[in-house]
Design a protein around this motif. Structure first.
Motif, PDB file in Angstrom:
ATOM      1  N   ARG A  48      63.309 -13.485  53.667  1.00  0.00           N
ATOM      2  CA  ARG A  48      62.980 -14.739  54.374  1.00  0.00           C
ATOM      3  C   ARG A  48      62.208 -15.710  53.483  1.00  0.00           C
ATOM      4  O   ARG A  48      62.225 -16.910  53.718  1.00  0.00           O
ATOM      5  CB  ARG A  48      62.119 -14.438  55.604  1.00  0.00           C
ATOM      6  CG  ARG A  48      62.831 -13.665  56.690  1.00  0.00           C
ATOM      7  CD  ARG A  48      63.837 -14.530  57.397  1.00  0.00           C
ATOM      8  NE  ARG A  48      64.318 -13.941  58.642  1.00  0.00           N
ATOM      9  CZ  ARG A  48      65.136 -14.573  59.471  1.00  0.00           C
ATOM     10  NH1 ARG A  48      65.567 -15.792  59.198  1.00  0.00           N
ATOM     11  NH2 ARG A  48      65.539 -13.987  60.575  1.00  0.00           N
ATOM     12  N   TYR A  49      61.490 -15.173  52.503  1.00  0.00           N
ATOM     13  CA  TYR A  49      60.555 -16.006  51.731  1.00  0.00           C
ATOM     14  C   TYR A  49      61.069 -16.374  50.336  1.00  0.00           C
ATOM     15  O   TYR A  49      60.326 -16.936  49.552  1.00  0.00           O
ATOM     16  CB  TYR A  49      59.201 -15.291  51.609  1.00  0.00           C
ATOM     17  CG  TYR A  49      58.529 -15.049  52.951  1.00  0.00           C
ATOM     18  CD1 TYR A  49      57.802 -16.060  53.578  1.00  0.00           C
ATOM     19  CD2 TYR A  49      58.634 -13.814  53.598  1.00  0.00           C
ATOM     20  CE1 TYR A  49      57.199 -15.846  54.809  1.00  0.00           C
ATOM     21  CE2 TYR A  49      58.033 -13.597  54.834  1.00  0.00           C
ATOM     22  CZ  TYR A  49      57.319 -14.616  55.428  1.00  0.00           C
ATOM     23  OH  TYR A  49      56.725 -14.406  56.652  1.00  0.00           O
ATOM     24  N   SER A  52      60.644 -19.987  49.360  1.00  0.00           N
ATOM     25  CA  SER A  52      59.332 -20.586  49.659  1.00  0.00           C
ATOM     26  C   SER A  52      58.508 -20.815  48.402  1.00  0.00           C
ATOM     27  O   SER A  52      58.646 -20.083  47.414  1.00  0.00           O
ATOM     28  CB  SER A  52      58.541 -19.653  50.576  1.00  0.00           C
ATOM     29  OG  SER A  52      59.201 -19.516  51.804  1.00  0.00           O
ATOM     30  N   ARG A  78      53.121 -27.534  60.094  1.00  0.00           N
ATOM     31  CA  ARG A  78      53.882 -27.759  61.327  1.00  0.00           C
ATOM     32  C   ARG A  78      53.430 -26.782  62.416  1.00  0.00           C
ATOM     33  O   ARG A  78      52.867 -25.726  62.105  1.00  0.00           O
ATOM     34  CB  ARG A  78      55.383 -27.545  61.046  1.00  0.00           C
ATOM     35  CG  ARG A  78      55.964 -28.559  60.076  1.00  0.00           C
ATOM     36  CD  ARG A  78      57.353 -28.167  59.609  1.00  0.00           C
ATOM     37  NE  ARG A  78      57.315 -27.018  58.696  1.00  0.00           N
ATOM     38  CZ  ARG A  78      58.379 -26.401  58.214  1.00  0.00           C
ATOM     39  NH1 ARG A  78      59.586 -26.799  58.557  1.00  0.00           N
ATOM     40  NH2 ARG A  78      58.244 -25.374  57.391  1.00  0.00           N
ATOM     41  N   HIS A  84      59.307 -22.366  62.404  1.00  0.00           N
ATOM     42  CA  HIS A  84      60.228 -21.232  62.403  1.00  0.00           C
ATOM     43  C   HIS A  84      61.587 -21.573  63.034  1.00  0.00           C
ATOM     44  O   HIS A  84      62.406 -20.684  63.249  1.00  0.00           O
ATOM     45  CB  HIS A  84      59.562 -20.033  63.097  1.00  0.00           C
ATOM     46  CG  HIS A  84      58.293 -19.621  62.419  1.00  0.00           C
ATOM     47  ND1 HIS A  84      57.055 -20.067  62.827  1.00  0.00           N
ATOM     48  CD2 HIS A  84      58.065 -18.860  61.310  1.00  0.00           C
ATOM     49  CE1 HIS A  84      56.125 -19.575  62.009  1.00  0.00           C
ATOM     50  NE2 HIS A  84      56.710 -18.851  61.082  1.00  0.00           N
ATOM     51  N   ILE A  89      64.282 -15.516  63.973  1.00  0.00           N
ATOM     52  CA  ILE A  89      63.465 -14.328  63.635  1.00  0.00           C
ATOM     53  C   ILE A  89      63.518 -13.349  64.804  1.00  0.00           C
ATOM     54  O   ILE A  89      63.401 -13.761  65.970  1.00  0.00           O
ATOM     55  CB  ILE A  89      62.004 -14.766  63.354  1.00  0.00           C
ATOM     56  CG1 ILE A  89      61.956 -15.568  62.045  1.00  0.00           C
ATOM     57  CG2 ILE A  89      61.069 -13.561  63.309  1.00  0.00           C
ATOM     58  CD1 ILE A  89      60.648 -16.312  61.838  1.00  0.00           C
TER      59      ILE A  89
HETATM   60  C1  HEM Z   1      52.347 -14.951  64.567  1.00  0.00           C
HETATM   61  C2  HEM Z   1      53.077 -14.799  63.476  1.00  0.00           C
HETATM   62  C3  HEM Z   1      53.257 -15.890  62.447  1.00  0.00           C
HETATM   63  C4  HEM Z   1      52.415 -16.888  62.065  1.00  0.00           C
HETATM   64  C5  HEM Z   1      51.002 -17.186  62.559  1.00  0.00           C
HETATM   65  C6  HEM Z   1      53.111 -17.649  61.033  1.00  0.00           C
HETATM   66  C7  HEM Z   1      52.579 -18.739  60.372  1.00  0.00           C
HETATM   67  C8  HEM Z   1      53.289 -19.558  59.523  1.00  0.00           C
HETATM   68  C9  HEM Z   1      52.791 -20.776  58.947  1.00  0.00           C
HETATM   69  C10 HEM Z   1      51.388 -21.354  59.159  1.00  0.00           C
HETATM   70  C11 HEM Z   1      53.787 -21.302  58.193  1.00  0.00           C
HETATM   71  C12 HEM Z   1      53.758 -22.608  57.390  1.00  0.00           C
HETATM   72  C13 HEM Z   1      54.107 -23.746  58.305  1.00  0.00           C
HETATM   73  C14 HEM Z   1      54.728 -24.926  57.617  1.00  0.00           C
HETATM   74  O1  HEM Z   1      55.553 -24.709  56.712  1.00  0.00           O
HETATM   75  O2  HEM Z   1      54.412 -26.068  57.997  1.00  0.00           O
HETATM   76  C15 HEM Z   1      54.915 -20.399  58.285  1.00  0.00           C
HETATM   77  C16 HEM Z   1      56.124 -20.567  57.639  1.00  0.00           C
HETATM   78  C17 HEM Z   1      57.080 -19.587  57.544  1.00  0.00           C
HETATM   79  N1  HEM Z   1      57.113 -18.394  58.217  1.00  0.00           N
HETATM   80 FE1  HEM Z   1      55.762 -17.791  59.546  1.00  0.00          FE
HETATM   81  N2  HEM Z   1      54.337 -17.085  60.819  1.00  0.00           N
HETATM   82  C18 HEM Z   1      54.466 -16.022  61.658  1.00  0.00           C
HETATM   83  C19 HEM Z   1      55.547 -15.167  61.735  1.00  0.00           C
HETATM   84  C20 HEM Z   1      56.630 -15.188  60.904  1.00  0.00           C
HETATM   85  C21 HEM Z   1      57.690 -14.195  60.897  1.00  0.00           C
HETATM   86  C22 HEM Z   1      57.784 -12.993  61.833  1.00  0.00           C
HETATM   87  C23 HEM Z   1      58.542 -14.553  59.897  1.00  0.00           C
HETATM   88  C24 HEM Z   1      59.788 -13.837  59.483  1.00  0.00           C
HETATM   89  C25 HEM Z   1      59.785 -12.840  58.707  1.00  0.00           C
HETATM   90  C26 HEM Z   1      58.035 -15.772  59.293  1.00  0.00           C
HETATM   91  C27 HEM Z   1      58.615 -16.457  58.256  1.00  0.00           C
HETATM   92  C28 HEM Z   1      58.214 -17.693  57.808  1.00  0.00           C
HETATM   93  C29 HEM Z   1      58.947 -18.454  56.813  1.00  0.00           C
HETATM   94  C30 HEM Z   1      60.225 -18.026  56.089  1.00  0.00           C
HETATM   95  C31 HEM Z   1      58.238 -19.661  56.654  1.00  0.00           C
HETATM   96  C32 HEM Z   1      58.656 -20.867  55.825  1.00  0.00           C
HETATM   97  C33 HEM Z   1      58.046 -20.909  54.545  1.00  0.00           C
HETATM   98  C34 HEM Z   1      58.536 -22.147  53.824  1.00  0.00           C
HETATM   99  O3  HEM Z   1      58.698 -23.220  54.424  1.00  0.00           O
HETATM  100  O4  HEM Z   1      58.745 -21.993  52.669  1.00  0.00           O
HETATM  101  N3  HEM Z   1      56.867 -16.125  59.935  1.00  0.00           N
HETATM  102  N4  HEM Z   1      54.575 -19.352  59.099  1.00  0.00           N
END
Ligand code: HEM
Length: 132
Positions: A48-49, A52, A78, A84, A89
């Motif tokens: 997924r990452y 990133s 965001r 997401h 997911i």
């Molecule tokens: C409660 C659980 C989670 C929290 C608090 C969280 C928090 C965040 C935050 C703060 C961001 C950055 C927001 C932005 O780009 O403006 C983000 C991006 C992301 N999250 Fe989560 N996340 C959670 C769960 C997950 C899960 C389960 C996955 C999948 C495996 C995931 C995958 C990603 C991915 C791929 C990004 C994008 C990164 C990018 O833009 O390069 N997240 N998440």
């Protein structure tokens, strides 16, 4: 009734924010670093990452934790639905991410009270994260 000194000690312990109890921004940054390392070495979620920018994701997650745990920081990313959206997911991935967080908290010897609070916060966000 407690002696005044006991009351004072209990009050300080009870009112410290989660941010303070985790060591403020430096403590949270160190934990987020390990959460990221756990994600990228976890086969359930690391794909997924791949696209990133690590520094950017770590900065946003740090800001979100700081702001949400009672610190003075503002979160500039965001909201969880928008962040997401389109990823679809699933529950297994959600649990894997929570496990990565718990593993990082263990590494930093975070106490049970803080661990439970963080798990509740993560779980409260589940419906905004999964199947978007
Ligand atoms: C409660 C659980 C989670 C929290 C608090 C969280 C928090 C965040 C935050 C703060 C961001 C950055 C927001 C932005 O780009 O403006 C983000 C991006 C992301 N999250 Fe989560 N996340 C959670 C769960 C997950 C899960 C389960 C996955 C999948 C495996 C995931 C995958 C990603 C991915 C791929 C990004 C994008 C990164 C990018 O833009 O390069 N997240 N998440």
């Amino acid at each position: 009734m407690n002696a005044p000194t006991e009351t004072a000690v209990e009050t300080v312990g009870d009112t410290a924010t989660l941010y303070e109890r985790l060591g403020g921004r430096p403590g949270i940054e160190a934990i987020v670093e390990d959460i990221w390392n756990n994600h990228v070495s976890n086969p359930l979620v690391n794909k997924r990452y791949v696209n990133s920018d690590p520094a950017n994701v770590k900065r946003l997650v740090t800001e979100m934790c700081c702001a949400g745990f009672g610190g003075p920081e503002s979160y500039t990313g965001r909201d969880m639905i928008a962040a997401h959206k389109g990823m679809n997911i699933n529950d297994t991935e959600f649990v894997a991410v929570c496990d990565d967080v718990l593993k990082a908290l263990d590494k930093h010897n975070v106490g049970k009270r803080e661990r439970d609070e963080i798990l509740c916060i993560l779980y409260s966000l589940k419906n905004d994260v999964v199947y978007q």
